[in-house]
Design an enzyme around this catalytic site. Structure first.
Site, PDB file in Angstrom:
ATOM      1  N   ASN A   1       0.862  -1.185   0.000  1.00 44.73           N
ATOM      2  CA  ASN A   1       0.000   0.000   0.000  1.00 44.73           C
ATOM      3  C   ASN A   1       0.899   1.235   0.000  1.00 44.73           C
ATOM      4  OD1 ASN A   1      -1.888   1.989   0.425  1.00 44.73           O
ATOM      5  ND2 ASN A   1      -2.367   1.398   2.527  1.00 44.73           N
ATOM      6  N   TRP A   2       1.002   1.867  -1.162  1.00 43.77           N
ATOM      7  CA  TRP A   2       1.899   3.028  -1.287  1.00 43.77           C
ATOM      8  C   TRP A   2       1.253   4.318  -0.791  1.00 43.77           C
ATOM      9  CZ3 TRP A   2       4.009   1.931  -6.940  1.00 43.77           C
ATOM     10  CH2 TRP A   2       4.812   0.788  -6.886  1.00 43.77           C
ATOM     11  N   LYS A   3       0.001   4.239  -0.424  1.00 48.32           N
ATOM     12  CA  LYS A   3      -0.740   5.404   0.099  1.00 48.32           C
ATOM     13  C   LYS A   3      -0.530   6.619  -0.815  1.00 48.32           C
ATOM     14  CE  LYS A   3       0.022   3.453   4.647  1.00 48.32           C
ATOM     15  NZ  LYS A   3       0.008   3.629   6.076  1.00 48.32           N
TER      16      LYS A   3
ATOM     17  N   HIS B   1      -9.738   1.342   4.939  1.00 41.77           N
ATOM     18  CA  HIS B   1      -8.446   1.542   5.613  1.00 41.77           C
ATOM     19  C   HIS B   1      -8.624   2.541   6.751  1.00 41.77           C
ATOM     20  CE1 HIS B   1      -4.280   2.605   6.402  1.00 41.77           C
ATOM     21  NE2 HIS B   1      -3.941   1.494   5.773  1.00 41.77           N
TER      22      HIS B   1
ATOM     23  N   GLU C   1      -6.897   4.911   7.769  1.00 38.55           N
ATOM     24  CA  GLU C   1      -6.593   6.319   7.463  1.00 38.55           C
ATOM     25  C   GLU C   1      -7.788   6.990   6.794  1.00 38.55           C
ATOM     26  OE1 GLU C   1      -2.993   5.499   5.377  1.00 38.55           O
ATOM     27  OE2 GLU C   1      -1.970   5.052   7.256  1.00 38.55           O
TER      28      GLU C   1
ATOM     29  N   GLU D   1      -5.522  -4.833  10.941  1.00 40.99           N
ATOM     30  CA  GLU D   1      -4.516  -3.781  11.087  1.00 40.99           C
ATOM     31  C   GLU D   1      -4.770  -3.010  12.385  1.00 40.99           C
ATOM     32  OE1 GLU D   1      -2.499  -2.723   7.202  1.00 40.99           O
ATOM     33  OE2 GLU D   1      -4.209  -1.390   7.384  1.00 40.99           O
TER      34      GLU D   1
ATOM     35  N   GLY E   1       2.337   2.210  10.972  1.00 38.92           N
ATOM     36  CA  GLY E   1       3.279   3.315  10.801  1.00 38.92           C
ATOM     37  C   GLY E   1       4.031   3.699  12.058  1.00 38.92           C
TER      38      GLY E   1
ATOM     39  N   SER F   1       3.331  -2.066  10.564  1.00 37.04           N
ATOM     40  CA  SER F   1       4.784  -2.067  10.821  1.00 37.04           C
ATOM     41  C   SER F   1       5.475  -3.374  10.433  1.00 37.04           C
ATOM     42  CB  SER F   1       5.068  -1.706  12.278  1.00 37.04           C
ATOM     43  OG  SER F   1       4.643  -0.384  12.539  1.00 37.04           O
TER      44      SER F   1
ATOM     45  N   GLY G   1       2.763  -1.129   4.418  1.00 33.45           N
ATOM     46  CA  GLY G   1       2.793   0.287   4.057  1.00 33.45           C
ATOM     47  C   GLY G   1       4.219   0.760   3.849  1.00 33.45           C
ATOM     48  N   GLY G   2       4.813   1.346   4.892  1.00 32.11           N
ATOM     49  CA  GLY G   2       6.137   1.970   4.809  1.00 32.11           C
ATOM     50  C   GLY G   2       7.207   1.117   4.131  1.00 32.11           C
TER      51      GLY G   2
HETATM   52  C1  PEP Z   1      -0.974   0.302   6.374  1.00 36.56           C
HETATM   53  O1  PEP Z   1      -1.158   1.506   6.454  1.00 36.56           O
HETATM   54  O2  PEP Z   1      -1.807  -0.434   5.824  1.00 36.56           O
HETATM   55  C2  PEP Z   1       0.249  -0.251   6.945  1.00 36.56           C
HETATM   56  C3  PEP Z   1       0.277  -1.511   7.222  1.00 36.56           C
HETATM   57  O3  PEP Z   1       1.289   0.637   7.148  1.00 36.56           O
HETATM   58  P1  PEP Z   1       2.724   0.314   7.803  1.00 36.56           P
HETATM   59  O4  PEP Z   1       3.209  -0.980   7.191  1.00 36.56           O
HETATM   60  O5  PEP Z   1       3.579   1.466   7.421  1.00 36.56           O
HETATM   61  O6  PEP Z   1       2.514   0.170   9.263  1.00 36.56           O
END
Ligand code: PEP
Length: 245
Positions: free
Chosen positions: A8-10, A97, A99, A169, A175, A211, A232-233
């Site tokens: 997920n590149w957001k 999601h 966010e 999640e 994050g 994470s 994500g990150g």
């Molecule tokens: C996400 O936002 O779906 C996510 C898992 O982010 P991160 O891996 O950065 O915690």
């Protein structure tokens, strides 16, 4: 079934950066999954979706979207139609999601409508659910997750277990660099698998997200009820993401 790894590149990469990242991953990833042991999905932002889709053609990587509209066509300013996503070659769509729930005030009723609209176009919704820290600390995680699942999946019908995916999640792990302990993820993922099976009459896949990076992904993927990862990150760096398998 193959473990599913979703990037997920957001809104973290612009058009040019997304294209370079996709190209880098195409070079690195197929060699890492020689027997197709993993299904890997890239979810760029909307502006890059079509061009990234072109890059992924004739590769083993799949295309995903970060959201989709609750209808195919109409007066929905700013929205993107699931019918059009399907035409672009999108296979998965992330919905609900945290966010979007937090920043854009998305609620279960809307998420439920988006899931139904995506399924009608044979897109595979990736429904995100997760408790916040005070719910976890108050021992209310399962109660909350059950309710989130029940509301988002109300009246949802799927034909096969592969038609829908859930991503667990925990909000406090997204994050933050502080993932849940893999064994705890196994317990919650099992709970969600069972609850979803009661609602949908199908044993759908439940991913873990929050994470995840190259150092901890392996432990999560060993867990029986962790059907894959939402990343994500760590999906923004080709060298790191290509080690998550
Ligand atoms: C996400 O936002 O779906 C996510 C898992 O982010 P991160 O891996 O950065 O915690």
């Amino acid at each position: 079934m193959k473990k599913l790894i979703i990037a997920n590149w957001k809104m973290q990469r612009g058009y040019r950066e997304s294209l370079s990242l996709a190209k880098e991953l195409v070079k690195k990833l197929p060699k890492k999954t020689p027997n197709g042991a993993r299904e890997i999905v890239l979810c760029p932002d909307y502006l890059s979706l079509s061009a990234v889709g072109d890059i992924l053609k004739k590769t083993t990587l799949k295309l995903g979207a970060q959201d989709s509209a609750p209808a195919d066509k109409g007066a929905y300013t700013g929205e993107v139609s699931p019918a059009e996503l399907k035409k672009l070659g999108v296979k998965y769509v992330i919905l609900g999601h945290s966010e979007r729930r937090r920043h854009l005030r998305e609620e279960s009723l809307l998420i439920n409508a988006k899931i139904k609209a995506a399924l009608a176009r044979k897109l595979i919704p990736v429904l995100c659910v997760g408790e916040n820290l005070s719910q976890k600390e108050g021992g209310l995680a399962k109660k909350f997750l059950n309710e989130e699942l029940r509301q988002a999946l109300k009246g949802v019908k799927i034909k096969t277990a592969a038609d829908l995916v859930i991503a667990y999640e925990p909000l406090w792990a997204i994050g933050t660099g502080q993932p849940i302990i893999p064994l705890e993820a196994e317990i919650i993922n099992r709970f969600l698998t069972e609850r979803a099976a009661m609602i949908l009459s199908k044993k759908v896949r439940v991913l873990y997200g929050g994470s995840v990076d190259a150092t901890n992904a392996g432990e999560f993927l060993k867990q029986k009820h962790v059907a894959g990862l939402l990343v994500g990150g760590a999906s923004l760096r080709a060298a790191e993401f290509s080690k998550i398998n």
